[in-house]
Design an enzyme around this catalytic site. Structure first.
Site, mmCIF file in Angstrom:
data_model
loop_
_atom_site.group_PDB
_atom_site.id
_atom_site.type_symbol
_atom_site.label_atom_id
_atom_site.label_comp_id
_atom_site.label_asym_id
_atom_site.label_seq_id
_atom_site.Cartn_x
_atom_site.Cartn_y
_atom_site.Cartn_z
ATOM 1 N N ASN A 136 0.847 -1.189 0.000
ATOM 2 C CA ASN A 136 0.000 0.000 0.000
ATOM 3 C C ASN A 136 0.879 1.234 0.000
ATOM 4 O OD1 ASN A 136 -2.471 -1.234 0.056
ATOM 5 N ND2 ASN A 136 -2.630 -1.234 2.276
ATOM 6 N N ASP A 148 -4.984 -5.458 2.370
ATOM 7 C CA ASP A 148 -6.190 -6.244 2.637
ATOM 8 C C ASP A 148 -6.043 -7.685 2.168
ATOM 9 O OD1 ASP A 148 -7.645 -4.241 3.861
ATOM 10 O OD2 ASP A 148 -8.266 -3.366 1.956
ATOM 11 N N LYS A 208 11.643 -16.824 -8.396
ATOM 12 C CA LYS A 208 11.197 -15.690 -9.207
ATOM 13 C C LYS A 208 10.319 -16.194 -10.358
ATOM 14 C CE LYS A 208 12.992 -11.810 -11.790
ATOM 15 N NZ LYS A 208 14.095 -11.356 -12.600
ATOM 16 N N PRO A 248 -5.841 -11.073 7.788
ATOM 17 C CA PRO A 248 -6.599 -10.835 9.020
ATOM 18 C C PRO A 248 -6.687 -9.346 9.304
ATOM 19 C CG PRO A 248 -4.375 -11.633 9.499
ATOM 20 C CD PRO A 248 -4.558 -11.728 8.014
ATOM 21 N N ASP A 249 -7.808 -8.911 9.887
ATOM 22 C CA ASP A 249 -7.948 -7.510 10.291
ATOM 23 C C ASP A 249 -7.403 -7.394 11.715
ATOM 24 O OD1 ASP A 249 -8.878 -5.021 11.305
ATOM 25 O OD2 ASP A 249 -10.321 -4.947 9.669
ATOM 26 N N ILE A 250 -6.204 -6.852 11.828
ATOM 27 C CA ILE A 250 -5.492 -6.828 13.121
ATOM 28 C C ILE A 250 -6.270 -6.000 14.142
ATOM 29 C CG2 ILE A 250 -3.306 -6.267 14.263
ATOM 30 C CD1 ILE A 250 -2.037 -6.413 11.379
ATOM 31 N N PHE A 300 -7.595 4.145 12.156
ATOM 32 C CA PHE A 300 -7.426 5.199 11.155
ATOM 33 C C PHE A 300 -8.251 4.846 9.931
ATOM 34 C CE2 PHE A 300 -4.224 8.562 11.680
ATOM 35 C CZ PHE A 300 -3.938 8.352 13.020
ATOM 36 N N LYS A 360 -17.035 2.746 9.922
ATOM 37 C CA LYS A 360 -15.901 1.888 10.275
ATOM 38 C C LYS A 360 -15.724 1.809 11.787
ATOM 39 C CE LYS A 360 -13.043 1.976 6.395
ATOM 40 N NZ LYS A 360 -11.981 2.528 5.585
ATOM 41 N N LYS A 390 -16.032 -1.759 13.743
ATOM 42 C CA LYS A 390 -14.908 -2.366 14.480
ATOM 43 C C LYS A 390 -15.026 -2.105 15.987
ATOM 44 C CE LYS A 390 -11.705 -2.215 10.577
ATOM 45 N NZ LYS A 390 -10.326 -2.295 10.115
HETATM 46 N N1 CTP Z 1 -6.368 -2.427 9.828
HETATM 47 C C1 CTP Z 1 -5.769 -3.493 10.444
HETATM 48 N N2 CTP Z 1 -5.642 -4.676 9.789
HETATM 49 C C2 CTP Z 1 -6.101 -4.824 8.536
HETATM 50 C C3 CTP Z 1 -6.715 -3.734 7.888
HETATM 51 C C4 CTP Z 1 -6.836 -2.538 8.556
HETATM 52 O O1 CTP Z 1 -5.346 -3.373 11.586
HETATM 53 N N3 CTP Z 1 -5.957 -5.966 7.923
HETATM 54 C C5 CTP Z 1 -6.526 -1.159 10.541
HETATM 55 C C6 CTP Z 1 -5.737 -0.017 9.972
HETATM 56 O O2 CTP Z 1 -4.473 0.097 10.610
HETATM 57 C C7 CTP Z 1 -6.623 1.177 10.259
HETATM 58 C C8 CTP Z 1 -7.991 0.613 10.087
HETATM 59 O O3 CTP Z 1 -7.867 -0.761 10.411
HETATM 60 O O4 CTP Z 1 -6.531 1.604 11.590
HETATM 61 C C9 CTP Z 1 -8.468 0.781 8.691
HETATM 62 O O5 CTP Z 1 -9.509 -0.092 8.528
HETATM 63 P P1 CTP Z 1 -10.198 -0.387 7.165
HETATM 64 O O6 CTP Z 1 -10.759 0.881 6.687
HETATM 65 O O7 CTP Z 1 -11.048 -1.553 7.342
HETATM 66 O O8 CTP Z 1 -9.078 -0.710 6.158
HETATM 67 P P2 CTP Z 1 -9.266 -0.381 4.672
HETATM 68 O O9 CTP Z 1 -8.520 -1.444 3.980
HETATM 69 O O10 CTP Z 1 -8.832 0.997 4.365
HETATM 70 O O11 CTP Z 1 -10.858 -0.568 4.403
HETATM 71 P P3 CTP Z 1 -11.660 -0.243 3.082
HETATM 72 O O12 CTP Z 1 -10.811 -0.752 1.980
HETATM 73 O O13 CTP Z 1 -12.926 -0.971 3.255
HETATM 74 O O14 CTP Z 1 -11.864 1.232 3.047
#
Ligand code: CTP
Length: 401
Positions: free
Chosen positions: A218, A286, A296, A312-314, A330, A344, A348
């Site tokens: 990203n 994501d 390679k 995973p969403d940490i 954020f 959001k 969460k």
């Molecule tokens: N976050 C996290 N782990 C992930 C994805 C996001 O900890 N796998 C945290 C980011 O550090 C931030 C927040 O979750 O604090 C952002 O969440 P989210 O908006 O769900 O991430 P995006 O990928 O930007 O979501 P979207 O693409 O739906 O806008």
């Protein structure tokens, strides 16, 4: 002065600080530092070297600190002749700003040939130095050797900063601005609003390997997360920064754990829990490649299809734990910020979420932020990221306390 903002809340009430001033053009900025220390409630005694007095008269510091300035080991030998011992025993902190290259060399050697170096050697309190010198003097092998010795001796370093120098050259070696030095002191003295609290922060991007030389990532410079880590450390927190790949140096006093992928970031975060607060600033990818190639991948006319699986969403995982810390998320959005950010936050289950418009913030030194919490929205108009970070940390400290 831009960085003078965001420090209005700094309190050093009742702290006894010896301000050592050595010979360099930045000595004139030490006068402003002295004023800010006094304003923050500190009791300041100024000690000047002979060279410092070539730049600024002791009377300036006497007027600002409201106390006589000490300039000589022999003047200080009044009473029982042990003033240098008493002074340092009484102090909470010995702060040398500016600290010249020559002074750092003496300090590294443990020399005591004037009042300030003698105080440093005799002290029992913490010693913090804010170096200031020409960039070539800073980069010189001897200076770097001395700094390594000073770090090993437990001396805390503040700065230097990079930028235009009094000699006309541009580079690393400028003394930190007085406001930035002031902001760092409460944390060092255990007097900040987050004193003794463990704060866990993620920052930067993650990197998901496709093969040994390619990957998905990203856009994130890490600047906001690192600024928050600095602001939290300034506020006295014990800060652990779990960072994806960035070009940034860890702020003073911050413990950094380097990771690459989202999976590594998650593992590091879970290992560092429990903490009082978790601030998820990282731009976590994501998706990751389902099966990264160990070799390679050769290019082919037929194109390439990658199977991606969700990471995973940490933040969501940490926020859902029974022992969840105070979680701050954020949201970087490209449109309808308030709507997306609030959605959001609720999804969460976060007590605090920081929203920004991605196109206005990415890679920049400044940002415009909106804080969303149970009481509504708080707008932080565009400012340097460190100033925003300090405002966010002050807000967090209020909610935590
Ligand atoms: N976050 C996290 N782990 C992930 C994805 C996001 O900890 N796998 C945290 C980011 O550090 C931030 C927040 O979750 O604090 C952002 O969440 P989210 O908006 O769900 O991430 P995006 O990928 O930007 O979501 P979207 O693409 O739906 O806008």
């Amino acid at each position: 002065m831009e960085s003078a903002q965001g420090i209005e809340t700094v309190s050093l009430m009742g702290k006894k600080i010896i301000l050592g001033v050595t010979g360099g053009i930045a000595a004139y900025k030490a006068a402003e530092l002295c004023r800010l220390l006094v304003k923050a409630g500190a009791e300041v005694r100024v000690v000047m070297t002979a060279a410092a007095q070539q730049f600024v008269a002791p009377l300036t510091f006497q007027a600002l600190s409201g106390k006589p300035v000490l300039t000589s080991l022999w003047d200080a030998a009044s009473g029982d002749g042990m003033e240098h011992i008493h002074l340092s025993r009484d102090a909470d902190l010995l702060l040398v700003a500016p600290a010249s290259g020559d002074f750092l060399a003496k300090l590294a050697q443990g020399r005591a040939d004037d009042l300030l170096t003698t105080l440093c050697l005799a002290r029992t309190c913490k010693l913090t130095v804010a170096p200031a010198m020409n960039r070539e003097m800073w980069a010189a092998a001897a200076t770097q050797r001395n700094l390594e010795q000073l770090r090993a001796d437990g001396v805390q370093l503040l700065g230097p900063a990079a930028g235009e120098q009094a000699c006309g050259e541009v580079g690393l070696g400028r003394m930190l601005e007085p406001a930035d030095i002031l902001a760092a002191l409460p944390g060092m003295l255990g007097a900040g609003p987050l004193a003794g609290k463990r704060i866990l922060i993620t920052a930067g991007p993650t990197f998901e390997a496709i093969d040994p030389v390619r990957g998905l990532t990203n856009r994130s410079s890490g600047k906001m997360g690192y600024a928050i880590a600095q602001a939290a450390a300034e506020a006295g927190a014990e800060v652990c920064l779990v960072s994806g790949p960035t070009c940034l140096a860890a702020p003073t006093g911050v413990r950094r754990i380097d990771v690459q992928s989202a999976a590594e970031m998650r593992e590091a975060v879970l290992k560092e829990l429990p903490s009082k607060a978790f601030i998820a600033v990282a731009a976590v990818a994501d998706y990751r490649v389902d099966a990264a190639s160990p070799q390679k991948i050769k290019k082919s006319e037929a194109g390439l299809t990658l199977d991606l699986v969700a990471n995973p969403d940490i933040l969501a995982e940490v926020a859902a734990r029974p022992d969840a810390p105070f979680c701050v998320g954020f949201a970087a959005e490209t449109e309808r910020l308030a709507e997306h950010a609030e959605a959001k936050r609720l999804k969460k289950k976060l007590p605090l979420l920081v929203g920004n418009l991605a196109q206005d913030t990415l890679g920049q030194d400044s940002a415009e932020l909106v804080l969303f919490d149970d009481r509504g929205q708080h707008r932080l108009p565009r400012a340097d990221k460190l100033i925003q970070a300090r405002a966010l940390v002050a807000h967090l400290a209020k909610l935590l306390n």
